[in-house]
Design a protein around this motif. Structure first.
Motif: not given
Length: 110
Positions: A1-26
Motif C-alpha cells: 500500500v502506498t500513497g498512490s493506492s486508490g480505495a478500490r485497489e485497497l479493497v481488492k487487496e484486503a479481500l485477497e489477503r483474507y481469502g475472499l473472492s475479488q468478484l465480491s469487491a463491489a
C-alpha cells in the motif's frame, strides 16, 4: 500500500489477503472513519464515517486532515449495503451533503 493506492485497489487487496473472492469487491467499500476509544476497556466508538470514492487516495487523505483532539481516524472495510442503510437513516443537516454519516449521540464539530 502506498500513497498512490486508490480505495478500490485497497479493497481488492484486503479481500485477497483474507481469502475472499475479488468478484465480491463491489459489495465492499473502504470507509474513512472518525471515532475514539472509550470506557475502561477502551472500545472503539464510531462518531462518523464516509465512504471513499474508488479513486480517492486513502493514505494521502489521512495525512492531509487530522481529527480534533481526543479522536482518531482509521480506515474500515464495510459492506456497501450496511453503509447505504446507515446513510438512508441519517439526515444530514451539518455537512451540506458531504456524505458523512454521523453517530446519533455525538454531532460533528468544526
Amino acid at each position: 500500500v502506498t500513497g498512490s493506492s486508490g480505495a478500490r485497489e485497497l479493497v481488492k487487496e484486503a479481500l485477497e489477503r483474507y481469502g475472499l473472492s475479488q468478484l465480491s469487491a463491489a459489495q465492499f467499500a473502504l470507509c474513512d472513519v472518525i471515532g475514539r476509544f472509550q470506557g475502561p476497556e477502551k472500545q472503539w466508538h464510531t462518531e462518523g464515517l464516509r465512504v471513499l470514492g474508488d479513486h480517492e487516495k486513502p493514505l494521502l487523505i489521512q495525512d492531509l486532515w487530522k481529527p480534533r483532539e481526543g479522536f482518531s481516524r482509521r480506515l474500515e472495510l464495510r459492506r456497501r449495503a450496511e453503509v447505504e442503510e446507515m446513510a438512508a437513516k441519517d439526515v444530514d443537516t451539518t455537512t451540506a451533503g458531504q456524505s458523512w454519516v454521523w453517530g446519533r449521540d455525538a454531532p460533528p464539530e468544526a
